[in-house]
Design a protein around this motif. Structure first.
Motif, short mmCIF file in Angstrom:
data_model
loop_
_atom_site.label_atom_id
_atom_site.label_comp_id
_atom_site.label_asym_id
_atom_site.label_seq_id
_atom_site.Cartn_x
_atom_site.Cartn_y
_atom_site.Cartn_z
N SER A 165 7.05 -8.29 48.31
CA SER A 165 8.31 -7.95 47.64
C SER A 165 8.09 -6.76 46.71
CB SER A 165 8.81 -9.14 46.83
OG SER A 165 7.93 -9.37 45.74
N ALA A 166 9.19 -6.18 46.22
CA ALA A 166 9.06 -5.05 45.30
C ALA A 166 8.20 -5.43 44.09
CB ALA A 166 10.45 -4.59 44.84
N LEU A 167 8.45 -6.62 43.54
CA LEU A 167 7.69 -7.05 42.36
C LEU A 167 6.21 -7.20 42.70
CD1 LEU A 167 7.67 -7.95 39.41
CD2 LEU A 167 8.07 -10.29 40.19
N LYS A 168 5.92 -7.82 43.84
CA LYS A 168 4.52 -8.01 44.26
C LYS A 168 3.86 -6.65 44.50
CE LYS A 168 3.70 -12.43 44.26
NZ LYS A 168 4.51 -13.34 45.06
N ASN A 169 4.63 -5.69 44.98
CA ASN A 169 4.10 -4.34 45.14
C ASN A 169 3.69 -3.77 43.79
OD1 ASN A 169 4.06 -2.58 47.75
ND2 ASN A 169 5.75 -4.01 48.08
N LEU A 170 4.56 -3.97 42.78
CA LEU A 170 4.24 -3.48 41.44
C LEU A 170 2.99 -4.16 40.90
CD1 LEU A 170 7.69 -3.42 39.59
CD2 LEU A 170 6.50 -1.55 40.69
N LEU A 230 4.78 -3.48 32.14
CA LEU A 230 5.45 -3.59 33.43
C LEU A 230 6.97 -3.53 33.24
CD1 LEU A 230 4.79 -3.93 36.43
CD2 LEU A 230 5.10 -6.38 36.14
N GLU A 231 7.45 -4.25 32.23
CA GLU A 231 8.89 -4.24 31.97
C GLU A 231 9.40 -2.85 31.63
OE1 GLU A 231 10.05 -7.30 29.10
OE2 GLU A 231 8.99 -8.73 30.40
N GLN A 232 8.58 -2.13 30.88
CA GLN A 232 8.94 -0.76 30.52
C GLN A 232 9.12 0.11 31.76
OE1 GLN A 232 5.93 1.04 28.11
NE2 GLN A 232 7.23 0.98 26.28
N VAL A 233 8.17 -0.03 32.68
CA VAL A 233 8.21 0.76 33.90
C VAL A 233 9.43 0.38 34.74
CG1 VAL A 233 7.05 1.07 36.10
CG2 VAL A 233 5.74 1.21 34.00
N ILE A 234 9.68 -0.93 34.83
CA ILE A 234 10.84 -1.42 35.60
C ILE A 234 12.13 -0.87 35.01
CG2 ILE A 234 12.16 -3.50 36.13
CD1 ILE A 234 9.40 -4.96 36.31
N ASP A 235 12.18 -0.88 33.68
CA ASP A 235 13.35 -0.38 32.98
C ASP A 235 13.51 1.13 33.18
OD1 ASP A 235 15.50 -0.81 31.20
OD2 ASP A 235 14.33 0.27 29.67
N LEU A 236 12.39 1.83 33.08
CA LEU A 236 12.40 3.29 33.19
C LEU A 236 12.97 3.74 34.53
CD1 LEU A 236 11.38 5.82 31.65
CD2 LEU A 236 9.21 5.55 32.82
N GLY A 245 16.01 5.62 48.74
CA GLY A 245 15.89 6.02 47.34
C GLY A 245 15.33 4.89 46.49
N GLU A 246 15.78 3.66 46.77
CA GLU A 246 15.27 2.51 46.00
C GLU A 246 13.78 2.31 46.24
OE1 GLU A 246 19.38 -0.17 45.94
OE2 GLU A 246 17.96 -0.39 47.58
N ARG A 247 13.39 2.47 47.50
CA ARG A 247 11.96 2.32 47.81
C ARG A 247 11.12 3.34 47.05
NH1 ARG A 247 13.29 0.88 53.56
NH2 ARG A 247 13.32 3.05 54.14
N GLN A 248 11.62 4.58 46.99
CA GLN A 248 10.84 5.60 46.31
C GLN A 248 10.79 5.31 44.81
OE1 GLN A 248 8.28 7.27 46.62
NE2 GLN A 248 8.90 8.89 48.02
N ILE A 266 7.35 4.75 42.72
CA ILE A 266 7.00 5.50 41.50
C ILE A 266 6.62 4.51 40.39
CG2 ILE A 266 7.86 7.03 39.69
CD1 ILE A 266 9.69 8.29 41.89
N ALA A 267 7.41 3.44 40.29
CA ALA A 267 7.10 2.41 39.29
C ALA A 267 5.73 1.79 39.56
CB ALA A 267 8.18 1.33 39.31
N ARG A 268 5.43 1.57 40.84
CA ARG A 268 4.15 0.98 41.21
C ARG A 268 2.99 1.88 40.78
NH1 ARG A 268 2.78 -0.03 47.50
NH2 ARG A 268 2.88 2.24 47.44
#
Lengths: 244, 227
Positions: free
Chosen positions: A106-111, A127-133, A150-153, A157-159
């Motif tokens: 999942s996206a979260l597991k990727n992060l 992590l929360e900061q990056v998710i928020d950013l 776009g969401e994937r990219q 970037i967050a990852r």
């Protein structure tokens, strides 16, 4: 070396120093210079000029015949001393051209994949900061095939940021996206620019992206650096490049 | 219906095939991984060696294995020296021979799966601080799951179907080396056609079911996902 040193006039502020020579059948990369340790440095040139290869050398994904790379006081690679940090030991974040999220996570597991492995697993604030950013809180539980391009990219970037890199490398992060997706992501990249304290190397062939995001510019052609410096001083190359 | 000798042969076949599949998945994984990544000049040689059982008459393979594992063979002397005795006409010998016989059916799907993943996911993993071994377990194996599934099924089904090799090195010892394909042959030899029909139909049904499951579960086998 002396003539190139002039073209890539390194100032004392530049804390990232590099020298790479890579020979391949139809292509050679021969670069020597420095990047600013602050802000966004765009590496600009038409396709095939070696800008992505340069980025891959910095990440340790290529093995150049001659290699030297130093950030501040720490040397990541020096072929004359036979020292070389493998990619997984370099404190970098890397954003690939296509998002390259792991499809089985999942996206979260990727992060969390990178975050867990760089000793940051306790650091949920970060992590929360990056998710928020990157504005991806609503996407976290989806698998990559349920996300738009776009969401994937944005997730990738967050990852890359979730590993607390000392240097962020971005290889044409927008080029695989259509205009609409580009416009969707650009504001997030501008936010990164404002909020990130680490240096960013941003590979692109788009003058518009350079103007919007970069502080410094490195212009490449045929595996060589032909100009580098502050964007204000080198901007004329962006238009010259149409001649290539 | 089936006799107790039939059940015994079925059970023995199941044991040989399961063990063979397990061993081949464990040993075949590093081999397939090496083949999918190497540019060594030995690659064609190893690939050809692994593929030999695909085209060789099973009796030829069985004959050489019999000689190799016999008291005068290199392997026979070795197993004798470490106190195992010689392997022909034993369960261990059957499993060993099955591993050789079914090797390509496990290695090739795995190799295809590894090749389909390509270098990119592993480069991504490296930039996320995963060492090569770490990324093999956390990225390669999960992404190659359909390949493992196919390899396991083909390895198992192919082992169940072996006949020539078994006759050569396993003989026909009830409860010890008499596998279901040999049991079927015995029924036909003895003109027990009803019994033969039951076993044959069972094997046909099994093979079809296995392939049906495989093509249902893996709708798009070994698809590369660039997401």
């Amino acid at each position: 070396m002396s003539e190139r040193a002039e073209a890539t006039a390194s100032t004392e502020k530049d804390s990232i120093k590099f020298h790479f020579q890579l020979q391949r059948d139809e292509f050679s990369l021969d670069v020597d210079g420095s990047f600013s340790g602050r802000g966004v440095t765009a590496i600009f040139g038409h396709s095939g000029c070696g800008k992505s290869t340069l980025l891959r050398c910095i990440a340790g994904l290529e093995k150049p015949q001659i290699a030297f790379f130093q950030v501040d006081q720490s040397v990541w690679e020096d072929s004359s001393q036979s020292t070389r940090l493998p990619t997984h030991q370099r404190p970098i974040g890397y954003v690939f051209q296509e998002a390259s999220l792991f499809p089985h996570l999942s996206a979260l597991k990727n992060l969390q994949y990178g975050q867990k492995r760089c000793g940051q697993s306790q650091n949920n604030d970060q992590l929360e900061q990056v998710i928020d950013l990157l504005g991806i809180e609503n996407l976290l539980h989806r698998k990559p095939d349920r996300l738009s391009g776009g969401e994937r990219q944005r997730v990738s970037i967050a990852r890359a940021l979730a590993v607390c890199p000392q240097l962020l490398l971005m290889d044409e992060p927008l080029s695989a996206l259509d205009m609409k997706r580009k416009r969707e992501i650009l504001p997030f990249l501008e936010r990164l620019h404002q909020e990130l304290a680490i240096p960013v190397l941003y590979v692109t062939h788009s003058p518009a992206e350079v103007r919007r995001l970069a502080d410094n510019l490195v212009v490449m052609d045929s595996g060589k650096i032909i100009a580098s410096g502050k964007l204000t001083e080198t901007e004329q190359y962006l238009d010259d490049s149409h001649l290539f | 219906m089936l006799t107790s000798a039939d059940y015994s042969a079925l059970w023995l076949t199941f044991k040989v095939a399961s063990l063979t599949t397990l061993i081949l998945l464990i040993l075949g994984t590093p081999v397939a991984w090496w083949l999918s990544n190497t540019q060594s000049r030995w690659k064609p040689l190893l690939s050809a060696l692994i593929a030999v059982p695909l085209v060789l008459p099973p009796t030829v393979l069985g004959f050489y294995l019999l000689v190799l594992m016999g008291p005068e063979g290199a392997l026979g002397r070795f197993t004798d020296a470490i106190g195992l005795g010689t392997l022909p006409f034993t369960f261990t010998g059957l499993v060993f021979a099955s591993c050789i016989y079914s090797l390509p059916f496990v290695v090739q799907p795995l190799q295809n799966a590894f090749e389909a993943i390509g270098p990119r996911p592993l480069e991504v993993a490296a930039t996320l601080r995963a060492s090569p071994i770490d990324s093999f377990f956390s990225v390669t194996i999960p992404l190659a799951k359909p390949g493992f599934f196919t390899a396991g099924i083909l390895g198992f089904a192919h082992t169940v179907g072996e006949f020539g090799v078994v006759l050569m090195i396993g003989g026909n010892i009830p409860d010890k080396t008499r596998l279901v394909s040999v049991q079927l042959y015995n029924h036909v030899e003895a003109l027990e056609y009803t019994q033969a029909h039951w076993l044959a139909a069972l094997l046909l049904g099994f093979s079809f079911l296995v392939l049906l499951v495989m093509y249902t579960v893996i709708k798009t086998p070994l698809r590369v996902q660039h997401v």
